[in-house]
Design a protein around this motif. Structure first.
Motif, mmCIF file in Angstrom:
data_model
loop_
_atom_site.group_PDB
_atom_site.id
_atom_site.type_symbol
_atom_site.label_atom_id
_atom_site.label_comp_id
_atom_site.label_asym_id
_atom_site.label_seq_id
_atom_site.Cartn_x
_atom_site.Cartn_y
_atom_site.Cartn_z
ATOM 1 N N GLY A 1 11.984 -84.932 -25.415
ATOM 2 C CA GLY A 1 10.456 -84.823 -25.400
ATOM 3 C C GLY A 1 9.880 -84.366 -24.174
ATOM 4 N N ARG B 1 8.220 -81.303 -25.797
ATOM 5 C CA ARG B 1 6.935 -81.395 -24.943
ATOM 6 C C ARG B 1 5.966 -81.115 -25.687
ATOM 7 N N ALA C 1 4.816 -83.758 -28.330
ATOM 8 C CA ALA C 1 4.285 -84.913 -27.609
ATOM 9 C C ALA C 1 2.696 -84.664 -27.316
ATOM 10 N N THR D 1 -0.436 -86.458 -28.886
ATOM 11 C CA THR D 1 -0.986 -87.237 -27.924
ATOM 12 C C THR D 1 -2.484 -86.901 -28.068
ATOM 13 N N VAL E 1 3.388 -91.750 -28.567
ATOM 14 C CA VAL E 1 4.685 -91.051 -28.475
ATOM 15 C C VAL E 1 5.443 -91.937 -27.355
ATOM 16 N N ILE F 1 8.980 -90.855 -25.279
ATOM 17 C CA ILE F 1 9.714 -89.835 -24.720
ATOM 18 C C ILE F 1 11.147 -90.295 -24.889
#
Ligand SMILES: NC(=O)c1ccc[n+]([C@@H]2O[C@H](COP(=O)([O-])OP(=O)(O)OC[C@H]3O[C@@H](n4cnc5c(N)ncnc54)[C@H](OP(=O)(O)O)[C@@H]3O)[C@@H](O)[C@H]2O)c1
Length: 277
Positions: free
Chosen positions: A14, A20, A23, A27, A33, A35
């Protein structure tokens, strides 16, 4: 949106190239989420199976990005073991990031399917972001990229497109049991890609094809871990032999739009200054 979205989605890798970005998308839509990485809470480590169960407690789905690479021998067994544990814990919605034309990656896909999960597979070409968030950044800054690959075309795919596809697969209905092969819209050789980056960055950057032995020696000189050196040689030897010189409509099928072109990636990324020294 499905009804389980109040529970977090676990994103393995994540903090990496695609995780990334996924995520960020979840978000931004107000979706929780978790990670899954060695720096996550709780910590998730592929090498420590005891960390897998705690990381998946209470999640609605998992995005599986294996590390270091799904082409590494044994990756299939590890991904399969993870998928079976998730299903046993009631976490059945699993989206796997896979690779094209790689024996081990395709074995991992089969393990996922056999786990009983509600699976989706994103089988991806080389990421454009390998040039800006991966092992090629340093050589680009030095003005010379030397790789053991010649005039083979690769349909580099943008990590933003992969994250968009993962977002849609995880938040909309109709993607369970589907395998999407994601490529960019154009075949480029590594020399072509470096030339596009050089043009976008306004710099002279050379591309040289080297032998595998020269490549291995150069990586050792750069103190790259031997397992990464092995992996890169394997990828350049096995996978970049022309088997993946085809474009697919996977991005169009999932997202209803064309994939991002490498030149758009090169121009946007050059503007961040990452290739300027
Ligand atoms: N790059 C490509 O062109 C490409 C193409 C097709 C498929 N793929 C597949 O995509 C996957 C990800 O590759 P990538 O290049 O994009 O890497 P990446 O996601 O950028 O890798 C970094 C991520 O892995 C995590 N990580 C590192 N060691 C870990 C460990 N022992 N346990 C758990 N997480 C760990 C890192 O977080 P922490 O450091 O916090 O642990 C970080 O989130 C691979 O399976 C690869 O085969 C890549």
């Amino acid at each position: 949106m499905n009804s389980t979205t109040s529970k977090p989605i676990l994103i393995l890798g994540g903090t990496g190239k695609t995780g990334r970005r996924l995520a960020e998308r979840l978000t931004a839509h107000g979706l929780p989420v978790r990670i899954g990485s060695r720096s996550g809470t709780p910590r998730f480590d592929w090498e420590l199976p005891a960390t897998w169960g705690p990381a998946m407690q209470g999640v609605s789905a998992v995005y599986i990005s294996y590390y270091p690479d799904i082409a590494v021998p044994g990756a299939a067994e590890t991904v399969g073991a993870f998928a079976r544990l998730a299903v046993a814990n009631g976490v059945t919605r699993l989206v796997l990031l896979s690779g094209r034309g790689e024996t081990e990656a395709q074995r991992a896909e089969e393990m996922l399917k056999a786990s009983g999960a509600d699976w989706t597979i994103l089988r991806c070409a080389w990421f454009s972001q390998n040039f800006s968030e991966g092992f090629l950044v340093e050589s680009l800054l030095e003005g010379e990229v030397a790789l053991p690959v010649g005039n083979v075309g690769e349909p580099f795919v943008d990590a933003d497109d992969i994250a968009d596809a993962a977002f849609v697969a995880l938040t909309e209905q109709g993607h369970v049991g589907h395998l999407y092969e994601l490529t960019g819209p154009r075949l480029l050789s590594f020399a072509d890609a470096v030339a596009e980056i050089a043009k976008a960055a306004g710099r002279d950057i050379r591309y040289i094809k080297v032998s595998h032995d020269e490549f291995t020696a150069a990586m050792a000189a750069h103190e790259l871990p031997p397992e990464i050196a092995w992996l890169l040689n394997e990828l350049f030897t096995e996978v970049l032999d022309g088997r993946n010189e085809t474009l697919t409509d996977g991005v169009q099928r999932v997202l209803g739009r064309a994939p991002k072109d490498f030149s758009a990636y090169a121009n946007e990324t050059a503007a961040t200054g990452i290739w300027s020294n």
